[in-house]
Design a protein around this motif. Structure first.
Motif, PDB file in Angstrom:
ATOM      1  N   UNK A  81      43.440  45.383  43.401  1.00  0.00           N
ATOM      2  CA  UNK A  81      42.169  46.118  43.500  1.00  0.00           C
ATOM      3  C   UNK A  81      41.264  45.919  42.288  1.00  0.00           C
ATOM      4  N   UNK A  82      41.848  45.939  41.089  1.00  0.00           N
ATOM      5  CA  UNK A  82      41.063  45.731  39.879  1.00  0.00           C
ATOM      6  C   UNK A  82      40.566  44.291  39.787  1.00  0.00           C
ATOM      7  N   UNK A  83      41.434  43.331  40.152  1.00  0.00           N
ATOM      8  CA  UNK A  83      41.027  41.929  40.139  1.00  0.00           C
ATOM      9  C   UNK A  83      39.900  41.677  41.131  1.00  0.00           C
ATOM     10  N   UNK A  84      40.000  42.291  42.318  1.00  0.00           N
ATOM     11  CA  UNK A  84      38.960  42.116  43.329  1.00  0.00           C
ATOM     12  C   UNK A  84      37.617  42.625  42.823  1.00  0.00           C
ATOM     13  N   UNK A  85      37.646  43.770  42.126  1.00  0.00           N
ATOM     14  CA  UNK A  85      36.402  44.317  41.579  1.00  0.00           C
ATOM     15  C   UNK A  85      35.861  43.426  40.460  1.00  0.00           C
ATOM     16  N   UNK A  86      36.745  42.886  39.633  1.00  0.00           N
ATOM     17  CA  UNK A  86      36.315  42.049  38.512  1.00  0.00           C
ATOM     18  C   UNK A  86      35.765  40.705  38.982  1.00  0.00           C
ATOM     19  N   UNK A  87      36.383  40.112  40.039  1.00  0.00           N
ATOM     20  CA  UNK A  87      35.904  38.825  40.544  1.00  0.00           C
ATOM     21  C   UNK A  87      34.501  38.957  41.118  1.00  0.00           C
ATOM     22  N   UNK A  88      34.163  40.151  41.579  1.00  0.00           N
ATOM     23  CA  UNK A  88      32.844  40.356  42.168  1.00  0.00           C
ATOM     24  C   UNK A  88      31.728  40.552  41.165  1.00  0.00           C
ATOM     25  N   UNK A  89      32.044  40.603  39.877  1.00  0.00           N
ATOM     26  CA  UNK A  89      30.993  40.800  38.870  1.00  0.00           C
ATOM     27  C   UNK A  89      30.266  39.490  38.593  1.00  0.00           C
ATOM     28  N   UNK A 121      32.216  36.763  36.471  1.00  0.00           N
ATOM     29  CA  UNK A 121      33.501  36.266  36.961  1.00  0.00           C
ATOM     30  C   UNK A 121      33.338  35.732  38.371  1.00  0.00           C
ATOM     31  N   UNK A 122      33.374  34.437  38.505  1.00  0.00           N
ATOM     32  CA  UNK A 122      33.202  33.807  39.820  1.00  0.00           C
ATOM     33  C   UNK A 122      34.503  33.213  40.350  1.00  0.00           C
ATOM     34  N   UNK A 123      35.580  33.292  39.577  1.00  0.00           N
ATOM     35  CA  UNK A 123      36.873  32.781  40.017  1.00  0.00           C
ATOM     36  C   UNK A 123      37.969  33.669  39.457  1.00  0.00           C
ATOM     37  N   UNK A 124      39.197  33.447  39.911  1.00  0.00           N
ATOM     38  CA  UNK A 124      40.318  34.246  39.445  1.00  0.00           C
ATOM     39  C   UNK A 124      40.527  34.086  37.941  1.00  0.00           C
ATOM     40  N   UNK A 125      40.514  32.856  37.460  1.00  0.00           N
ATOM     41  CA  UNK A 125      40.778  32.630  36.039  1.00  0.00           C
ATOM     42  C   UNK A 125      39.675  33.193  35.145  1.00  0.00           C
ATOM     43  N   UNK A 172      31.577  51.476  33.722  1.00  0.00           N
ATOM     44  CA  UNK A 172      32.271  51.431  35.017  1.00  0.00           C
ATOM     45  C   UNK A 172      31.890  50.182  35.804  1.00  0.00           C
ATOM     46  N   UNK A 173      32.838  49.696  36.604  1.00  0.00           N
ATOM     47  CA  UNK A 173      32.574  48.558  37.477  1.00  0.00           C
ATOM     48  C   UNK A 173      32.038  49.085  38.799  1.00  0.00           C
ATOM     49  N   UNK A 174      30.877  48.633  39.178  1.00  0.00           N
ATOM     50  CA  UNK A 174      30.291  49.064  40.435  1.00  0.00           C
ATOM     51  C   UNK A 174      31.033  48.420  41.609  1.00  0.00           C
ATOM     52  N   UNK A 175      31.456  49.241  42.543  1.00  0.00           N
ATOM     53  CA  UNK A 175      32.182  48.746  43.714  1.00  0.00           C
ATOM     54  C   UNK A 175      31.403  49.051  44.971  1.00  0.00           C
ATOM     55  N   UNK A 176      31.639  48.239  46.007  1.00  0.00           N
ATOM     56  CA  UNK A 176      31.003  48.467  47.297  1.00  0.00           C
ATOM     57  C   UNK A 176      32.027  48.244  48.399  1.00  0.00           C
ATOM     58  N   UNK A 215      40.473  53.542  38.733  1.00  0.00           N
ATOM     59  CA  UNK A 215      40.107  53.102  37.385  1.00  0.00           C
ATOM     60  C   UNK A 215      38.626  52.750  37.265  1.00  0.00           C
ATOM     61  N   UNK A 216      38.048  52.186  38.314  1.00  0.00           N
ATOM     62  CA  UNK A 216      36.632  51.819  38.233  1.00  0.00           C
ATOM     63  C   UNK A 216      35.752  53.046  38.052  1.00  0.00           C
ATOM     64  N   UNK A 217      36.214  54.226  38.508  1.00  0.00           N
ATOM     65  CA  UNK A 217      35.436  55.461  38.400  1.00  0.00           C
ATOM     66  C   UNK A 217      35.893  56.350  37.246  1.00  0.00           C
ATOM     67  N   UNK A 218      37.194  56.344  36.973  1.00  0.00           N
ATOM     68  CA  UNK A 218      37.739  57.303  36.002  1.00  0.00           C
ATOM     69  C   UNK A 218      37.817  56.775  34.582  1.00  0.00           C
ATOM     70  N   UNK A 219      37.606  55.467  34.384  1.00  0.00           N
ATOM     71  CA  UNK A 219      37.810  54.922  33.046  1.00  0.00           C
ATOM     72  C   UNK A 219      36.873  55.514  32.005  1.00  0.00           C
ATOM     73  N   UNK A 220      35.653  55.843  32.402  1.00  0.00           N
ATOM     74  CA  UNK A 220      34.735  56.470  31.450  1.00  0.00           C
ATOM     75  C   UNK A 220      34.920  57.984  31.399  1.00  0.00           C
ATOM     76  N   UNK A 221      35.219  58.599  32.557  1.00  0.00           N
ATOM     77  CA  UNK A 221      35.425  60.050  32.592  1.00  0.00           C
ATOM     78  C   UNK A 221      36.597  60.461  31.711  1.00  0.00           C
ATOM     79  N   UNK A 222      37.623  59.622  31.649  1.00  0.00           N
ATOM     80  CA  UNK A 222      38.823  59.950  30.889  1.00  0.00           C
ATOM     81  C   UNK A 222      39.013  59.047  29.674  1.00  0.00           C
TER      82      UNK A 222
END
Length: 526
Positions: free
Chosen positions: A341-349, A352-356, A373-377, A81-88
């Motif tokens: 996986x999506x939550x992990x990517x979102x918390x890293x932005x 968003x510094x916490x789960x809530x 897109x959300x940049x992932x590493x 989803x982090x890569x395909x959300x804009x493509x699709x």
């Protein structure tokens, strides 16, 4: 006179002293093995006499890509989803639908596959089901729009559900009583292997900006297409790996095909002991059923009448109870696993510094940025790897304790513990690493919870109903997953606590319900 006495003593000694090799492999003495050959043997006696060795190890290796396939078929889209959300041009609702659609396909095909496998056999369903799922996974990897991906993922789930339900029965029917529950629980370690390697594969491919234009830019291959193609190889390999394996001897005996079953036992014995097949101690098998419904259309015609007892007392009571428990288990386990996986990517932005704060609803004026897109590493995917490895310890402990403490005790304890950790997530999830640690523990116990329930379900039903029962069992688990994904997303609108507390409550309630199940520890297969 003295020589005669010595001869008698020698005969007694030969009868009392177990043949070293046979005793180590089968646990039966040579005198006992000789007695077994004098009268028809039931399935449990026959499978015990084959021993444990190379065949069982080869069987376990063949199941490795099957469990990897189970993870990739249901979870691979959650990584793209982090890569395909804009493509699709995917919206949040589209992402949730794609997460759930494979399970929708599984639900729709559960009873069909259960009927076919309990009438036509295990092996052919394993081969053609996995191969068919692999082909549709390849078609999904070639998708260029949301509709195509949605349809192909549905078909993949439709085809995959049957052979995977058969696999659990197949494993149970090729191991003796004292090994059966332990093997089923320990094979779930393969889930852990998949949960470790799948995010590593995602990191290796999805972090690349690959893009290949074909046919004058009419067809574009992105990195997420390549990732889906790579995961599609698992069910293909699984289907091919089952080609040299035999039909389940328990199924053959239940169909009155004892000669074929005996040959299977002999071949297993030959592989395990390195002895000629004619040295197998058992020469006759108990007749469990005549061949009146042994093959082809005759089996299909009698199928409905055969499965009717599953939905009547006493089987229907246990079927409803274990299906209720399993639906709750999957409601919590898969909802958390698919969204992590999506939550992990979102918390890293940055925002968003916490789960809530990560799952807080976006303001209306931010909708226009939804396609960004959300940049992932590596760290993002490494968190998923660590979450996946958490099951190693619990499966190891569970495999050792399942026969000592009892299956339902292990299942109930895991349900309650996993519910506790999920309930604490919004309270203590102040940073990404705390969320990762608590999710790891919660999912580890929840995974052992599900594996224990599968082992119990295998023992609840006789051979003629086992796969049908397992298919229904898995179908309700898929329904729990679909409903959990939808309810989780809906409850986010009410704040951070409701979605996690709901999952925790469901896990705890179904965990307590495990104590109502019968004790099936070390129970022989019917």
């Amino acid at each position: 006179m003295g020589n005669s006495k010595m001869d008698v003593e020698a005969r007694v000694t030969r009868e009392e002293i177990a043949h070293d090799h046979l005793y180590k492999v089968t646990g039966l003495s040579s005198s006992n093995l000789e007695k077994l050959g004098q009268e028809p043997a039931d399935f449990e006696t026959a499978i015990a006499a084959t021993g444990y060795g190379r065949f069982n190890i080869a069987l376990m290796l063949c199941t490795l890509p099957a469990f990897w396939s189970a993870t990739s078929v249901t979870s691979s889209t959650s990584y793209i989803f982090t890569r395909a959300q804009c493509d699709m041009q995917l919206r949040l609702l589209d992402m949730g639908t794609l997460n759930a659609i494979s399970y929708g396909g599984m639900v729709s095909s559960a009873l069909v596959w259960g009927f076919l496998s309990d009438t036509l056999g295990r092996r052919r369903i394993l081969i053609w089901g996995f191969l068919g799922s692999g082909v549709t996974e390849i078609a999904a990897a070639m998708s260029q729009n949301f509709t195509t991906l949605l349809v192909t993922r549905f078909m993949s789930g439709f085809l995959f559900n049957g052979p995977f339900a058969v696999l659990i029965s197949y494993l149970a029917e090729l191991h003796r009583t004292e090994l059966r529950a332990r093997v089923i629980v320990l094979t779930s370690l393969f889930y852990t292997f998949a949960n470790i390697t799948l995010p590593m594969l995602a990191w290796a491919i999805l972090t690349q900006n690959w893009e290949f234009a074909l046919f004058g830019n009419k067809y574009v291959i992105h990195s997420w297409n390549i990732f889906l193609f790579a995961t599609a190889m698992a069910p293909i390999i699984t289907g091919l790996s089952f080609v040299p394996l035999p039909e389940s001897p328990k199924f053959l005996m239940s169909r009155g095909r004892n000669e074929e079953a005996l040959k299977v036992f002999q071949n297993i014995y030959r592989m395990n002991t390195c002895q000629p097949a004619d040295k197998y101690s058992i020469t006759r098998l108990v007749k469990e059923k005549t061949e009146q419904q042994g093959r082809g259309m005759e089996a299909l015609k009698g199928g409905c009448a055969q499965f009717a007892p599953l939905f009547k007392p006493p089987h229907v009571t246990w079927l409803l109870l274990i299906c209720f428990i399993h639906s709750g288990c999957m409601f919590g386990t898969n909802t958390l696993r698919l969204w992590y996986p999506q939550l992990a990517a979102m918390i890293g932005t940055e925002n968003a510094t916490s789960l809530c704060s990560a799952i807080a609803p976006a303001p209306v004026d931010a909708v226009e940025e939804a396609c960004k897109p959300i940049n992932t590493d590596m760290i993002t995917y490494l968190q998923s790897v660590i979450v996946g490895t958490g099951s190693v310890i619990t499966f190891g402990i569970g495999g050792a304790l399942v026969n000592k403490c009892g299956k339902k005790t292990v299942a109930a304890s895991c349900g309650l513990i996993s519910g506790l950790f999920v309930a604490l997530l919004p309270l203590l999830g102040a940073d990404a690493y705390t969320v990762m640690a608590m999710t790891t523990v919660g999912l580890a116990f929840a995974s052992l919870y599900g594996a224990s329930l599968s082992s119990i379900c295998v023992d609840l039903f006789p051979t003629s109903l086992r796969v049908m029962g397992l298919a229904t069992f898995l179908m309700t688990g898929r329904i729990g997953t679909v409903s959990g994904s939808v309810i989780f997303a809906a409850l986010i609108d009410y704040g951070c606590y409701p979605p996690f507390l709901t999952i925790a409550l469901v896990l705890a309630v179904t965990g307590v319900a495990c104590f109502l199940l019968p004790n099936t520890t070390l129970k022989k297969l019917e």
